[in-house]
Design a protein around this motif. Structure first.
Motif, mmCIF file in Angstrom:
data_model
loop_
_atom_site.group_PDB
_atom_site.id
_atom_site.type_symbol
_atom_site.label_atom_id
_atom_site.label_comp_id
_atom_site.label_asym_id
_atom_site.label_seq_id
_atom_site.Cartn_x
_atom_site.Cartn_y
_atom_site.Cartn_z
ATOM 1 N N LEU A 95 0.860 -1.335 -0.100
ATOM 2 C CA LEU A 95 -0.088 -0.163 -0.151
ATOM 3 C C LEU A 95 0.995 1.250 0.062
ATOM 4 O O LEU A 95 0.968 1.991 0.949
ATOM 5 C CB LEU A 95 -0.892 0.098 1.261
ATOM 6 C CG LEU A 95 -1.841 -1.462 1.270
ATOM 7 C CD1 LEU A 95 -2.715 -1.031 2.579
ATOM 8 C CD2 LEU A 95 -2.921 -1.302 0.183
ATOM 9 N N VAL A 96 1.478 1.335 -1.058
ATOM 10 C CA VAL A 96 2.618 2.619 -1.216
ATOM 11 C C VAL A 96 1.954 3.657 -2.118
ATOM 12 O O VAL A 96 1.450 2.987 -3.208
ATOM 13 C CB VAL A 96 3.965 2.033 -1.561
ATOM 14 C CG1 VAL A 96 3.709 1.108 -2.874
ATOM 15 C CG2 VAL A 96 4.901 2.863 -1.556
ATOM 16 N N SER A 97 2.454 4.780 -1.832
ATOM 17 C CA SER A 97 1.696 5.665 -2.973
ATOM 18 C C SER A 97 2.700 6.029 -4.052
ATOM 19 O O SER A 97 3.868 5.665 -3.813
ATOM 20 C CB SER A 97 1.513 7.002 -2.042
ATOM 21 O OG SER A 97 2.805 7.856 -1.744
ATOM 22 N N TYR A 98 2.318 6.701 -5.157
ATOM 23 C CA TYR A 98 2.935 6.931 -6.233
ATOM 24 C C TYR A 98 4.416 7.806 -5.743
ATOM 25 O O TYR A 98 5.346 7.444 -6.240
ATOM 26 C CB TYR A 98 2.503 7.908 -7.058
ATOM 27 C CG TYR A 98 3.056 7.971 -8.669
ATOM 28 C CD1 TYR A 98 3.438 7.351 -9.323
ATOM 29 C CD2 TYR A 98 3.519 9.466 -8.698
ATOM 30 C CE1 TYR A 98 4.389 7.683 -10.584
ATOM 31 C CE2 TYR A 98 4.392 9.829 -9.716
ATOM 32 C CZ TYR A 98 4.613 9.147 -10.676
ATOM 33 O OH TYR A 98 5.264 9.204 -11.840
ATOM 34 N N GLU A 99 4.140 8.702 -4.983
ATOM 35 C CA GLU A 99 5.247 9.824 -4.472
ATOM 36 C C GLU A 99 6.262 8.918 -3.791
ATOM 37 O O GLU A 99 7.480 9.082 -3.833
ATOM 38 C CB GLU A 99 4.779 10.847 -3.660
ATOM 39 C CG GLU A 99 3.841 12.042 -4.427
ATOM 40 C CD GLU A 99 2.401 11.568 -4.837
ATOM 41 O OE1 GLU A 99 2.038 10.478 -4.198
ATOM 42 O OE2 GLU A 99 1.813 12.186 -5.540
ATOM 43 N N GLN A 100 5.880 7.819 -2.891
ATOM 44 C CA GLN A 100 6.809 7.104 -2.168
ATOM 45 C C GLN A 100 7.297 6.083 -3.151
ATOM 46 O O GLN A 100 8.555 5.695 -2.871
ATOM 47 C CB GLN A 100 5.797 6.300 -1.191
ATOM 48 C CG GLN A 100 5.377 7.269 0.010
ATOM 49 C CD GLN A 100 4.499 6.534 0.845
ATOM 50 O OE1 GLN A 100 3.680 5.638 0.337
ATOM 51 N NE2 GLN A 100 4.224 6.871 2.252
ATOM 52 N N ILE A 101 6.731 5.623 -4.195
ATOM 53 C CA ILE A 101 7.491 4.765 -5.097
ATOM 54 C C ILE A 101 8.547 5.631 -5.827
ATOM 55 O O ILE A 101 9.712 4.870 -5.930
ATOM 56 C CB ILE A 101 6.452 4.357 -6.020
ATOM 57 C CG1 ILE A 101 5.347 3.249 -5.652
ATOM 58 C CG2 ILE A 101 7.022 3.797 -7.490
ATOM 59 C CD1 ILE A 101 4.243 2.968 -6.499
ATOM 60 N N GLN A 102 8.406 6.831 -5.965
ATOM 61 C CA GLN A 102 9.302 7.554 -6.585
ATOM 62 C C GLN A 102 10.564 7.761 -5.808
ATOM 63 O O GLN A 102 11.755 7.780 -6.412
ATOM 64 C CB GLN A 102 8.915 9.161 -7.180
ATOM 65 C CG GLN A 102 7.649 8.976 -8.347
ATOM 66 C CD GLN A 102 8.093 8.169 -9.303
ATOM 67 O OE1 GLN A 102 9.464 8.618 -9.841
ATOM 68 N NE2 GLN A 102 7.589 7.105 -9.860
ATOM 69 N N MET A 103 10.218 7.764 -4.504
ATOM 70 C CA MET A 103 11.419 7.780 -3.523
ATOM 71 C C MET A 103 12.432 6.802 -3.510
ATOM 72 O O MET A 103 13.550 6.834 -3.615
ATOM 73 C CB MET A 103 11.039 8.276 -2.122
ATOM 74 C CG MET A 103 11.800 8.024 -0.963
ATOM 75 S SD MET A 103 11.201 8.260 0.510
ATOM 76 C CE MET A 103 10.521 6.769 0.863
ATOM 77 N N TYR A 104 11.605 5.657 -3.475
ATOM 78 C CA TYR A 104 12.418 4.311 -3.578
ATOM 79 C C TYR A 104 13.295 4.194 -4.884
ATOM 80 O O TYR A 104 14.279 3.889 -4.661
ATOM 81 C CB TYR A 104 11.416 3.352 -3.612
ATOM 82 C CG TYR A 104 10.879 2.939 -2.159
ATOM 83 C CD1 TYR A 104 11.669 2.036 -1.091
ATOM 84 C CD2 TYR A 104 9.759 3.541 -1.393
ATOM 85 C CE1 TYR A 104 11.256 1.662 0.229
ATOM 86 C CE2 TYR A 104 9.429 3.099 -0.302
ATOM 87 C CZ TYR A 104 10.119 2.568 0.546
ATOM 88 O OH TYR A 104 9.582 2.081 1.867
ATOM 89 N N ILE A 105 12.945 4.641 -5.881
ATOM 90 C CA ILE A 105 13.267 4.472 -7.254
ATOM 91 C C ILE A 105 14.520 5.152 -7.282
ATOM 92 O O ILE A 105 15.660 4.850 -7.674
ATOM 93 C CB ILE A 105 12.421 4.969 -8.408
ATOM 94 C CG1 ILE A 105 11.221 3.838 -8.440
ATOM 95 C CG2 ILE A 105 13.182 5.200 -9.530
ATOM 96 C CD1 ILE A 105 10.361 4.090 -9.829
ATOM 97 N N SER A 106 14.556 6.639 -6.842
ATOM 98 C CA SER A 106 15.494 7.454 -6.906
ATOM 99 C C SER A 106 16.636 7.053 -5.815
ATOM 100 O O SER A 106 17.796 7.019 -6.260
ATOM 101 C CB SER A 106 15.271 9.030 -6.557
ATOM 102 O OG SER A 106 14.700 8.990 -5.251
ATOM 103 N N ILE A 107 16.134 6.615 -4.720
ATOM 104 C CA ILE A 107 17.329 6.247 -3.815
ATOM 105 C C ILE A 107 17.964 4.826 -4.319
ATOM 106 O O ILE A 107 19.396 4.850 -4.125
ATOM 107 C CB ILE A 107 16.868 6.056 -2.457
ATOM 108 C CG1 ILE A 107 16.272 7.153 -1.880
ATOM 109 C CG2 ILE A 107 17.699 5.062 -1.252
ATOM 110 C CD1 ILE A 107 15.509 7.090 -0.371
#
Length: 308
Positions: free
Chosen positions: A50-62
């Motif tokens: 249950l992860v938001s789109y903004e949080q997904i982008q954080m994981y991708i960038s890190i």
């Protein structure tokens, strides 16, 4: 206790066939009934991160940042899989992604790196050291985190979900998934393939009014109730295919169409976030998606107005 035992023994019939019937009638049937009554609906927490789109982008960038840090003239570097980071955090944070911050995510990403050597090169008056890494396996990282066998299996279950739908973000400008009045009916999937309002009907090729939004998701993705309410219909309904209608307070109704299967029944009371069915392509549909409607006083309104 002895008196109670004697009473129960006195109630038991004498022959074996009657004993079996007694056990089924007074023991097995009540146990099954209580199990179905109090088990409650399956929740999306068990099916998809249950992860938001903004949080997904954080994981991708890190993941990208840590991967880039391993590259040097003597190494092509290590590629960190952002999906594994999300699956791990879905388990260790028990789906509460508000606990995930960039520092902790970066620390998690670094656990996938094991230094196996280094190259020392003299450049001018300095000696530069270039580290060489290997990529730890998922199981190795889960062992470092002291995950139990059940937690490891849960991480791998989350990884079996198709993450590609999470990356295809097609919603109106300045809109986000933050909830106001309703919960998003397909947690973690925000690909809107057809908006609310006039459109060219994909089946008949003529302009018609679209009374909801279509959320593109893989078949079998859990669909959850957007708000507490009562199921007023669950079954087949012409172009809707398999559909669930839920009445809520304030004269509000939500509809969930084209389902592959339904997990609730008519007159059942459900809570926001309870799984009511799974994404499919039944009825008048050209591919797997959820048709999601919100009606106020019987009139269809734009579902996105209920989200920020």
């Amino acid at each position: 206790m002895n008196v109670l035992g004697k009473v129960l023994l006195a109630l038991l019939p004498d022959d074996l066939e009657s004993v079996i019937k007694f056990a089924v009638l007074f023991i097995l049937i009540p146990v099954v009934f209580l199990t179905f009554t109090f088990a409650g609906p399956i929740t999306a927490v068990e099916k998809i991160p249950l992860v938001s789109y903004e949080q997904i982008q954080m994981y991708i960038s890190i993941a990208k940042k840590v991967s880039e840090s391993t590259k040097n003239p003597y190494s092509e570097g290590i590629e960190i899989d952002w999906r594994q980071l999300i699956a791990i955090d879905a388990v260790r944070f028990r789906q509460d992604f508000s606990k995930a911050n960039p520092q902790e995510v970066e620390e998690l990403a670094n656990l996938f790196l094991e230094k196996v050597g280094e190259v020392k090169v003299k450049e001018g008056n300095e000696v530069k050291v270039y580290p060489i890494y290997r990529l730890r396996t998922l199981d190795e990282v889960l062992d470092i985190l002291h995950f139990s066998r059940e937690e490891k299996e849960k991480v791998k279950e989350f990884l079996s979900i198709d993450f590609s739908a999470l990356l295809d973000y097609a919603v109106p400008e300045n809109w986000s998934t933050a909830e106001k009045n309703l919960k998003w009916p397909v947690p973690g999937v925000y690909k809107i393939t057809s908006p609310f309002g006039p459109r060219i009907d994909p089946v008949y090729g003529v302009e018609r009014f679209h009374s909801g939004v279509d959320i593109g998701a893989p078949a079998g993705t859990p669909v959850t109730a957007a708000l507490d309410g009562e199921v007023v219909y669950a079954g087949w309904n012409d172009g809707y295919g398999l559909v669930v209608f839920i009445w809520h307070s304030n004269n509000l109704e939500t509809r969930y169409a084209h389902l592959s299967s339904i997990t609730v029944k008519q007159r059942q009371v459900v809570g926001a976030g309870d799984v009511i069915g799974y994404v499919g392509s039944t009825g008048k549909s050209t591919g797997p998606h959820l048709h999601f409607e919100v009606r106020v006083g019987g009139r269809a309104v734009n579902p996105l107005d209920f989200f920020k």
